[in-house]
Design a protein around this motif. Sequence first.
Motif, PDB file in Angstrom:
ATOM      1  N   SER A  78     102.959  42.740  55.541  1.00 20.67           N
ATOM      2  CA  SER A  78     102.753  42.545  54.104  1.00 20.67           C
ATOM      3  C   SER A  78     103.558  43.522  53.254  1.00 20.67           C
ATOM      4  O   SER A  78     103.763  43.286  52.068  1.00 20.67           O
ATOM      5  N   ILE A  79     104.041  44.616  53.820  1.00 16.57           N
ATOM      6  CA  ILE A  79     104.829  45.567  53.029  1.00 16.57           C
ATOM      7  C   ILE A  79     106.338  45.382  53.194  1.00 16.57           C
ATOM      8  O   ILE A  79     107.112  46.079  52.551  1.00 16.57           O
ATOM      9  N   ASP A  80     106.765  44.433  54.032  1.00 11.27           N
ATOM     10  CA  ASP A  80     108.201  44.165  54.153  1.00 11.27           C
ATOM     11  C   ASP A  80     108.702  43.540  52.857  1.00 11.27           C
ATOM     12  O   ASP A  80     108.122  42.584  52.356  1.00 11.27           O
ATOM     13  N   ASP A  81     109.770  44.098  52.329  1.00 12.18           N
ATOM     14  CA  ASP A  81     110.324  43.667  51.054  1.00 12.18           C
ATOM     15  C   ASP A  81     111.450  42.674  51.306  1.00 12.18           C
ATOM     16  O   ASP A  81     112.588  43.070  51.540  1.00 12.18           O
ATOM     17  N   ALA A 113     109.038  36.066  69.688  1.00 10.36           N
ATOM     18  CA  ALA A 113     109.553  35.674  68.379  1.00 10.36           C
ATOM     19  C   ALA A 113     110.379  36.818  67.794  1.00 10.36           C
ATOM     20  O   ALA A 113     110.210  37.980  68.180  1.00 10.36           O
ATOM     21  N   TYR A 114     111.258  36.472  66.874  1.00 13.47           N
ATOM     22  CA  TYR A 114     112.012  37.506  66.159  1.00 13.47           C
ATOM     23  C   TYR A 114     111.106  38.137  65.123  1.00 13.47           C
ATOM     24  O   TYR A 114     110.203  37.494  64.589  1.00 13.47           O
ATOM     25  N   GLN A 115     111.336  39.407  64.834  1.00 16.66           N
ATOM     26  CA  GLN A 115     110.558  40.073  63.803  1.00 16.66           C
ATOM     27  C   GLN A 115     111.472  40.907  62.931  1.00 16.66           C
ATOM     28  O   GLN A 115     112.560  41.293  63.332  1.00 16.66           O
ATOM     29  N   HIS A 116     110.999  41.141  61.719  1.00 18.88           N
ATOM     30  CA  HIS A 116     111.719  41.934  60.739  1.00 18.88           C
ATOM     31  C   HIS A 116     111.841  43.357  61.263  1.00 18.88           C
ATOM     32  O   HIS A 116     110.860  43.928  61.729  1.00 18.88           O
ATOM     33  N   LYS A 117     113.035  43.924  61.232  1.00 13.15           N
ATOM     34  CA  LYS A 117     113.216  45.311  61.675  1.00 13.15           C
ATOM     35  C   LYS A 117     112.515  46.211  60.668  1.00 13.15           C
ATOM     36  O   LYS A 117     112.704  46.064  59.471  1.00 13.15           O
ATOM     37  N   ASP A 139     118.371  37.421  50.730  1.00 11.42           N
ATOM     38  CA  ASP A 139     118.653  38.737  51.323  1.00 11.42           C
ATOM     39  C   ASP A 139     119.149  38.583  52.750  1.00 11.42           C
ATOM     40  O   ASP A 139     118.708  37.699  53.482  1.00 11.42           O
ATOM     41  N   ARG A 140     120.042  39.485  53.160  1.00  7.93           N
ATOM     42  CA  ARG A 140     120.433  39.582  54.576  1.00  7.93           C
ATOM     43  C   ARG A 140     119.513  40.617  55.205  1.00  7.93           C
ATOM     44  O   ARG A 140     119.338  41.704  54.667  1.00  7.93           O
ATOM     45  N   VAL A 141     118.898  40.270  56.326  1.00  5.34           N
ATOM     46  CA  VAL A 141     117.946  41.168  56.986  1.00  5.34           C
ATOM     47  C   VAL A 141     118.357  41.431  58.432  1.00  5.34           C
ATOM     48  O   VAL A 141     119.057  40.630  59.047  1.00  5.34           O
ATOM     49  N   ASP A 142     117.921  42.580  58.952  1.00  3.18           N
ATOM     50  CA  ASP A 142     118.115  42.926  60.357  1.00  3.18           C
ATOM     51  C   ASP A 142     116.883  42.487  61.136  1.00  3.18           C
ATOM     52  O   ASP A 142     115.755  42.646  60.663  1.00  3.18           O
ATOM     53  N   LEU A 143     117.103  41.971  62.339  1.00  2.88           N
ATOM     54  CA  LEU A 143     116.005  41.468  63.157  1.00  2.88           C
ATOM     55  C   LEU A 143     116.043  42.065  64.549  1.00  2.88           C
ATOM     56  O   LEU A 143     117.093  42.478  65.031  1.00  2.88           O
ATOM     57  N   VAL A 144     114.874  42.101  65.170  1.00  2.00           N
ATOM     58  CA  VAL A 144     114.754  42.458  66.583  1.00  2.00           C
ATOM     59  C   VAL A 144     113.884  41.390  67.244  1.00  2.00           C
ATOM     60  O   VAL A 144     113.113  40.713  66.575  1.00  2.00           O
ATOM     61  N   TYR A 145     114.024  41.241  68.562  1.00  2.00           N
ATOM     62  CA  TYR A 145     113.220  40.255  69.275  1.00  2.00           C
ATOM     63  C   TYR A 145     112.001  40.937  69.867  1.00  2.00           C
ATOM     64  O   TYR A 145     112.110  41.945  70.555  1.00  2.00           O
ATOM     65  N   ASN A 146     110.814  40.389  69.597  1.00  2.00           N
ATOM     66  CA  ASN A 146     109.558  40.912  70.118  1.00  2.00           C
ATOM     67  C   ASN A 146     109.217  40.128  71.383  1.00  2.00           C
ATOM     68  O   ASN A 146     108.847  38.957  71.317  1.00  2.00           O
ATOM     69  N   LEU A 147     109.359  40.766  72.541  1.00  2.00           N
ATOM     70  CA  LEU A 147     109.109  40.079  73.814  1.00  2.00           C
ATOM     71  C   LEU A 147     107.653  39.667  73.981  1.00  2.00           C
ATOM     72  O   LEU A 147     107.361  38.603  74.528  1.00  2.00           O
ATOM     73  N   ALA A 148     106.728  40.493  73.524  1.00  2.00           N
ATOM     74  CA  ALA A 148     105.304  40.195  73.700  1.00  2.00           C
ATOM     75  C   ALA A 148     104.895  38.947  72.917  1.00  2.00           C
ATOM     76  O   ALA A 148     104.101  38.148  73.408  1.00  2.00           O
ATOM     77  N   MET A 170     120.415  41.752  65.254  1.00  2.00           N
ATOM     78  CA  MET A 170     120.840  40.448  64.811  1.00  2.00           C
ATOM     79  C   MET A 170     120.619  40.356  63.309  1.00  2.00           C
ATOM     80  O   MET A 170     119.690  40.929  62.778  1.00  2.00           O
ATOM     81  N   LYS A 171     121.460  39.600  62.636  1.00  2.00           N
ATOM     82  CA  LYS A 171     121.364  39.416  61.185  1.00  2.00           C
ATOM     83  C   LYS A 171     120.909  37.997  60.865  1.00  2.00           C
ATOM     84  O   LYS A 171     121.130  37.064  61.636  1.00  2.00           O
ATOM     85  N   ALA A 172     120.274  37.854  59.699  1.00  2.00           N
ATOM     86  CA  ALA A 172     119.834  36.547  59.222  1.00  2.00           C
ATOM     87  C   ALA A 172     119.760  36.579  57.705  1.00  2.00           C
ATOM     88  O   ALA A 172     119.718  37.645  57.099  1.00  2.00           O
ATOM     89  N   VAL A 173     119.734  35.391  57.096  1.00  2.00           N
ATOM     90  CA  VAL A 173     119.612  35.255  55.647  1.00  2.00           C
ATOM     91  C   VAL A 173     118.258  34.614  55.348  1.00  2.00           C
ATOM     92  O   VAL A 173     117.943  33.542  55.877  1.00  2.00           O
ATOM     93  N   VAL A 174     117.464  35.257  54.503  1.00  2.00           N
ATOM     94  CA  VAL A 174     116.114  34.779  54.171  1.00  2.00           C
ATOM     95  C   VAL A 174     116.209  33.491  53.351  1.00  2.00           C
ATOM     96  O   VAL A 174     116.961  33.424  52.380  1.00  2.00           O
TER      97      VAL A 174
END
Length: 88
Positions: free
Chosen positions: A42-45, A62-66, A50-59, A1-5
């Motif tokens: 903390s190291i995600d730039d 919530a969505y998280q930064h790929k 920016d357009r970012v790619d996301l994945v869903y964290n089932l545990a 999934m895509k999103a804009v920061v």
Amino acid sequence: MKAVVVSEPRICDINDMEALAYEAEMEYVRKEPEVKYILCTSIDDVQIGDRVDLVYNLAQRAYQHKYACRSNKSNTYGGFYYTNGRPA
């Protein structure tokens, strides 16, 4: 999934859990865009806009930064080196 920061990463309360996250406008295919918190490290730039790619964290429900980080001056200290110790 895509999103804009839309905000810088900060400590947020997500699902009764404190975590580092930023807000992004989700680009859904069949629904209207919606702003949600996106988990990150903390190291995600990420920069606003920016357009970012996301994945869903089932545990964490919530969505998280790929995790595809790029090293640059904002998240690397001491410079870049080859594996033999020479400066890059």
